[in-house]
Design a protein around this motif. Sequence first.
Motif, mmCIF file in Angstrom:
data_model
loop_
_atom_site.group_PDB
_atom_site.id
_atom_site.type_symbol
_atom_site.label_atom_id
_atom_site.label_comp_id
_atom_site.label_asym_id
_atom_site.label_seq_id
_atom_site.Cartn_x
_atom_site.Cartn_y
_atom_site.Cartn_z
ATOM 1 N N LEU A 222 62.789 35.062 55.631
ATOM 2 C CA LEU A 222 62.533 36.072 56.643
ATOM 3 C C LEU A 222 63.857 36.552 57.222
ATOM 4 N N ASN A 223 63.981 37.865 57.335
ATOM 5 C CA ASN A 223 65.195 38.474 57.891
ATOM 6 C C ASN A 223 66.447 38.105 57.094
ATOM 7 N N GLY A 224 66.251 37.723 55.833
ATOM 8 C CA GLY A 224 67.398 37.433 54.984
ATOM 9 C C GLY A 224 68.126 36.156 55.317
ATOM 10 N N ARG A 225 67.502 35.276 56.092
ATOM 11 C CA ARG A 225 68.158 34.031 56.503
ATOM 12 C C ARG A 225 67.677 32.882 55.624
ATOM 13 N N PRO A 226 68.630 32.132 55.001
ATOM 14 C CA PRO A 226 68.257 30.999 54.140
ATOM 15 C C PRO A 226 67.422 29.971 54.906
ATOM 16 N N HIS B 234 65.635 39.877 37.978
ATOM 17 C CA HIS B 234 64.608 39.377 38.901
ATOM 18 C C HIS B 234 65.109 38.157 39.685
ATOM 19 N N TRP B 235 65.912 37.319 39.040
ATOM 20 C CA TRP B 235 66.513 36.205 39.761
ATOM 21 C C TRP B 235 67.430 36.733 40.872
ATOM 22 N N GLN B 236 68.233 37.703 40.547
ATOM 23 C CA GLN B 236 69.147 38.273 41.535
ATOM 24 C C GLN B 236 68.387 38.873 42.710
ATOM 25 N N ASP B 237 67.302 39.579 42.405
ATOM 26 C CA ASP B 237 66.513 40.203 43.473
ATOM 27 C C ASP B 237 65.873 39.161 44.371
ATOM 28 N N LEU B 238 65.409 38.054 43.779
ATOM 29 C CA LEU B 238 64.777 37.014 44.590
ATOM 30 C C LEU B 238 65.793 36.349 45.511
ATOM 31 N N LEU B 239 66.936 35.968 44.969
ATOM 32 C CA LEU B 239 67.951 35.297 45.789
ATOM 33 C C LEU B 239 68.554 36.243 46.817
ATOM 34 N N ALA B 240 68.531 37.536 46.514
ATOM 35 C CA ALA B 240 69.053 38.522 47.461
ATOM 36 C C ALA B 240 68.222 38.567 48.738
ATOM 37 N N GLN B 241 66.961 38.135 48.659
ATOM 38 C CA GLN B 241 66.113 38.098 49.862
ATOM 39 C C GLN B 241 66.665 37.131 50.895
ATOM 40 N N CYS B 242 67.509 36.217 50.443
ATOM 41 C CA CYS B 242 68.070 35.208 51.351
ATOM 42 C C CYS B 242 69.582 35.360 51.493
ATOM 43 N N GLY B 243 70.119 36.486 51.029
ATOM 44 C CA GLY B 243 71.569 36.681 51.072
ATOM 45 C C GLY B 243 72.303 35.792 50.130
ATOM 46 N N LEU B 244 71.618 35.325 49.077
ATOM 47 C CA LEU B 244 72.209 34.366 48.124
ATOM 48 C C LEU B 244 72.397 34.984 46.738
ATOM 49 N N ARG B 245 72.376 36.297 46.660
ATOM 50 C CA ARG B 245 72.505 36.949 45.346
ATOM 51 C C ARG B 245 73.773 36.490 44.641
ATOM 52 N N PRO B 246 73.670 35.994 43.421
ATOM 53 C CA PRO B 246 74.861 35.506 42.693
ATOM 54 C C PRO B 246 75.905 36.610 42.543
ATOM 55 N N GLY B 247 77.134 36.244 42.847
ATOM 56 C CA GLY B 247 78.240 37.201 42.716
ATOM 57 C C GLY B 247 78.431 38.066 43.946
ATOM 58 N N ALA B 248 77.518 37.937 44.915
ATOM 59 C CA ALA B 248 77.624 38.779 46.111
ATOM 60 C C ALA B 248 78.720 38.264 47.034
#
Length: 339
Positions: free
Chosen positions: A239-243, A325-339
């Motif tokens: 929620l709100n991009g917070r891990p 799809h993995w990148q999009d899922l992890l991006a929901q938590c600000g954890l997108r690989p390479g970001a």
Amino acid sequence: MLVLTGCNPFNEAEPMMAEYLSRLARVLGSPAVSKSLELPSATTLPRRRDRVLEIPKLELGMLDFLSLYGCELQYVVGERNSVMGRVMQPINRLRYEIRFIQSAERCLQQIDDVELQAALKLAIASKRQTLPLAVWNATWGTEEIEKLFTLSKGYYPVAVDQNPVTDLALDLDQLNEMVSALNEQQLTVSLSDLGQIHQRWQAQFFAGQVINSARLLIATLNSGTDTLKARLEGRPLCLNGRPNNQSSIVQNFFFKIYIGEIQPYMSEVSRARDRLVRGFARLAEQQQPAMPDEFRHWYRRHLSEDAENSLWQQLDQAMMRHTRHWQDLLAQCGLRPGA
């Protein structure tokens, strides 16, 4: 415990993929996927009778008179007409076709009969025109290549110490150079290693295993993408991009299992594709004019990377979709690989 008991599912391709999909569903809180994946279609090489090309016979009654001139071609033709000559293996038939052309051209310099010279020139032209058929039969028309492309020997091995297809790839480089030279009518090219190349084909199964692994990866990645997509379409992982605790579990799974286990195997299969499948694709592409229609369909599916129904195009697309799809899922938590 699985490792200690010698039942580590990541030691072999099929259980590795099943374990990945099972754990992926579990960490995402999604329904378990079916244990049996429906793999994309693949077929063995076309039957030999559909691959071997018929080489037109040469009707030259005047060759009977060559003995009067002591021409070497007399002996070459005599060997072909012998009992053993009538059942030549493809590699020996190729050697015969080359020897015929070379002997006939030397014979032209030794005779002065105008009519016989004209007949020999026609024979040489005919043999040069049909030489690609003999080259095809000595590569794609052999029995040995069937063993290399069999689909009955499972999947490409996991975590190999060194690239197991290195020798086969080097053979292909050499063979492609041979074929290229023969395509240019360079008849002095050495065929001395061709028999050993055929022997290695008969003793290995890697081409078929790589094809099987590509099919397994396509099915696994597409199934995994469906799982990821369903999670993306549901409530957000964060929620709100917070891990949170769950995102930590998912991220750990991503790096430990997907990056640590699945991607290395994908890379191994891709390297084998680059060295082995592309080498055979080049071998087929060089011989497009001689390629039988039955084989052309098989080539487009199993070797080509550009054909509409290419297995390798499907694999590339499956890998890209799954990673996205993995990148999009992890991006929901600000954890997108390479970001």
